[in-house]
Design a protein around this motif. Structure first.
Motif, mmCIF file in Angstrom:
data_model
loop_
_atom_site.group_PDB
_atom_site.id
_atom_site.type_symbol
_atom_site.label_atom_id
_atom_site.label_comp_id
_atom_site.label_asym_id
_atom_site.label_seq_id
_atom_site.Cartn_x
_atom_site.Cartn_y
_atom_site.Cartn_z
ATOM 1 N N CYS A 118 -26.170 -8.279 -8.539
ATOM 2 C CA CYS A 118 -26.217 -6.866 -8.172
ATOM 3 C C CYS A 118 -25.274 -6.043 -9.038
ATOM 4 O O CYS A 118 -25.597 -4.916 -9.425
ATOM 5 N N ASN A 168 -26.772 -2.989 -11.180
ATOM 6 C CA ASN A 168 -26.315 -1.652 -10.826
ATOM 7 C C ASN A 168 -25.932 -0.840 -12.055
ATOM 8 O O ASN A 168 -25.946 0.390 -12.036
ATOM 9 N N GLY A 205 -29.284 1.717 -12.339
ATOM 10 C CA GLY A 205 -29.191 1.599 -10.885
ATOM 11 C C GLY A 205 -30.055 0.516 -10.291
ATOM 12 O O GLY A 205 -30.319 0.531 -9.089
ATOM 13 N N SER A 249 -31.558 4.886 -4.849
ATOM 14 C CA SER A 249 -30.348 4.677 -5.652
ATOM 15 C C SER A 249 -29.154 4.272 -4.804
ATOM 16 O O SER A 249 -28.102 3.920 -5.335
ATOM 17 N N TYR A 250 -29.305 4.316 -3.465
ATOM 18 C CA TYR A 250 -28.231 3.908 -2.565
ATOM 19 C C TYR A 250 -28.493 2.527 -1.956
ATOM 20 O O TYR A 250 -27.629 1.958 -1.313
ATOM 21 N N CYS A 270 -29.970 -1.534 -1.136
ATOM 22 C CA CYS A 270 -29.659 -2.919 -1.481
ATOM 23 C C CYS A 270 -30.543 -3.381 -2.642
ATOM 24 O O CYS A 270 -31.756 -3.166 -2.640
ATOM 25 N N CYS A 290 -20.210 -6.284 -2.741
ATOM 26 C CA CYS A 290 -21.324 -5.337 -2.892
ATOM 27 C C CYS A 290 -20.928 -4.170 -3.793
ATOM 28 O O CYS A 290 -20.032 -3.394 -3.457
ATOM 29 N N ARG A 323 -22.438 -1.464 -4.353
ATOM 30 C CA ARG A 323 -22.816 -0.172 -3.800
ATOM 31 C C ARG A 323 -22.132 0.128 -2.464
ATOM 32 O O ARG A 323 -22.420 1.128 -1.827
ATOM 33 N N HIS A 324 -21.280 -0.780 -2.050
ATOM 34 C CA HIS A 324 -20.506 -0.593 -0.809
ATOM 35 C C HIS A 324 -21.409 -0.336 0.398
ATOM 36 O O HIS A 324 -21.129 0.523 1.229
#
Length: 277
Positions: A128, A132, A136, A142-143, A145, A184, A186-187
């Motif tokens: 990931c 990312n 992206g 774009s937010y 998983c 992660c 993207r948190h």
């Protein structure tokens, strides 16, 4: 000549043995005189810790955490794998007490292949963190998983898996170590109290119209959940609903009101057994 050679060899051997003996005695004396005194408190605390060495406490493994506790530089409740039992044991030992609330990880995304189709086919490093950085990733959101499993690799307790393109946490195995959340990029994974409560499974912060285009279950920030919640536990920020777990009583009214289905109840079995801890 041979006798002289034999005597020379014997003499050399004796000299080497004497030198070795002297060096051994010197090293023994030095090790005794320069030895660092063992901290019994640190050793006792180390025995209480589970030995996971996950680093979730913020120190260099269990040894580092034990040393900090012994010096009074850390609090007893930072060991997530050990949970409340270890925190209480250490708190009682140190005489400080400890009140620790168990936590579990929640993935704030339900953007699997059925709900959020990929915009492109990603070809590259299967991580990931790498995807990312490449436009992206492949997900339309774009937010959302990316489903490449950085969180799965980080978890030592088999508590998180990628199902149909999105990560899912098994709360009966999760010990709250926070390693998946740290992994992660993207948190999307946050820690919440281990109790019955409402959670928003979406992290999308775009306006409602844009969210609807990319995901079937994305939060549109409509505010219906806010109006329905009797405890004022939900707020809307950046077109996304946030549930305050300290106020949520698990009534479930908001989940029934949510038109998108992104607000769901987290149910923790009363008789769960954490066999992976």
């Amino acid at each position: 000549a041979r006798r002289m050679d034999t005597e020379a060899i014997a003499y050399a051997v004796v000299i080497v043995c004497i030198i070795g003996l002297i060096c051994g005695i010197v090293l023994a004396i030095a090790s005794t005189g320069m030895a660092v005194p063992k901290d019994q408190k640190e050793a006792d605390i180390r025995e209480m810790l589970p030995g996971a060495n996950c680093g979730a406490c913020g120190f260099s493994g269990c040894d580092g955490y034990a040393a900090a506790l012994a010096k009074g530089e850390a609090k007893p409740g930072l060991c997530a794998p050990g949970g409340a039992a270890v925190a209480k044991a250490i708190g009682d030992y140190l005489g400080t007490g400890a009140d620790v609330e168990e936590q579990v990880a929640v993935v704030q995304c339900m953007g699997n292949f059925d709900n959020c189709p990929d915009k492109v086919q990603y070809e590259g490093i299967e991580h990931c963190s790498a995807a990312n950085l490449v436009a992206g990733g492949s997900s339309s959101c774009s937010y959302g998983c990316m489903g490449l499993g950085d969180c799965v690799e980080a978890c030592k307790y088999d508590a998180i898996q990628v199902c149909n393109g999105a990560a899912v946490v098994d709360v009966t195995h999760c010990v709250g170590c926070t390693m998946c959340a740290q992994a992660c990029p993207r948190h999307l994974i946050k820690m919440v109290p281990k109790k019955r409560q409402a959670v928003n499974r979406c992290s999308n912060c775009d306006k409602g119209a844009a969210t609807v285009k990319v995901c079937k279950v994305g939060c549109i920030g409509c505010g219906k959940c806010v109006k329905k919640c009797p405890k004022g536990a939900i707020t809307i920020e950046n077109f996304n609903a946030t549930v305050d777990p300290t106020k949520c009583v698990g009534c479930g009214l908001c989940t029934k009101e949510c038109p998108r289905g992104c607000l769901t109840m987290m149910i923790v079995p009363k008789t769960e057994a954490n066999t992976k801890a």
